[in-house]
Design a protein around this motif. Structure first.
Motif, PDB file in Angstrom:
ATOM      1  N   VAL A  12       7.226  -3.114   0.580  1.00 35.17           N
ATOM      2  CA  VAL A  12       8.468  -3.230   1.054  1.00 35.17           C
ATOM      3  C   VAL A  12       8.200  -1.746   2.483  1.00 35.17           C
ATOM      4  N   GLU A  13       7.494  -0.628   2.180  1.00 35.36           N
ATOM      5  CA  GLU A  13       6.987   0.121   3.076  1.00 35.36           C
ATOM      6  C   GLU A  13       6.422  -0.817   4.134  1.00 35.36           C
ATOM      7  N   ASN A  70       9.340  -2.640   6.089  1.00 37.87           N
ATOM      8  CA  ASN A  70      10.213  -1.786   6.558  1.00 37.87           C
ATOM      9  C   ASN A  70      10.469  -1.249   8.670  1.00 37.87           C
ATOM     10  N   GLN A  71       9.086  -1.220   7.750  1.00 36.59           N
ATOM     11  CA  GLN A  71       8.529  -0.697   9.527  1.00 36.59           C
ATOM     12  C   GLN A  71       8.361  -1.662  10.343  1.00 36.59           C
ATOM     13  N   ALA A 124      11.617  -1.762  11.608  1.00 37.35           N
ATOM     14  CA  ALA A 124      12.195  -0.673  12.135  1.00 37.35           C
ATOM     15  C   ALA A 124      11.606  -1.372  13.641  1.00 37.35           C
TER      16      ALA A 124
END
Length: 81
Positions: free
Chosen positions: A31-32, A35-36, A39
């Motif tokens: 998930v991280e 997310n990056q 972005a």
């Protein structure tokens, strides 16, 4: 009377819990990363939109009499017609 705790019972409960903890840690990392990436792509899309706006302004402000005439689909038919 209480039943004495067996080590096999404890091991049988801890293994699935450890598996779930590993899966949760993996999913948190995934998930991280997503997310990056989201972005980064959001910023790239914003930059591309700005570039497109600049190109549209250039095209709209250019004088069509400088060499390329406007295309009229009714009168300007390709040579193969």
């Amino acid at each position: 009377m209480t039943k004495p705790q067996n080590f096999d019972d404890h091991a049988s409960f801890s293994a699935p819990i450890e598996d779930l903890q590993v899966r949760i840690a993996f999913l948190d990392d995934l998930v991280e990363q997503l997310n990056q990436q989201l972005a980064i792509q959001t910023q790239e899309i914003a930059d591309l939109k700005k570039q497109m706006q600049l190109l549209y302004r250039r095209v709209e402000s250019s004088d069509l009499s400088e060499g390329i005439a406007a295309f009229d689909p009714v009168n300007d038919k390709p040579p193969h017609y």
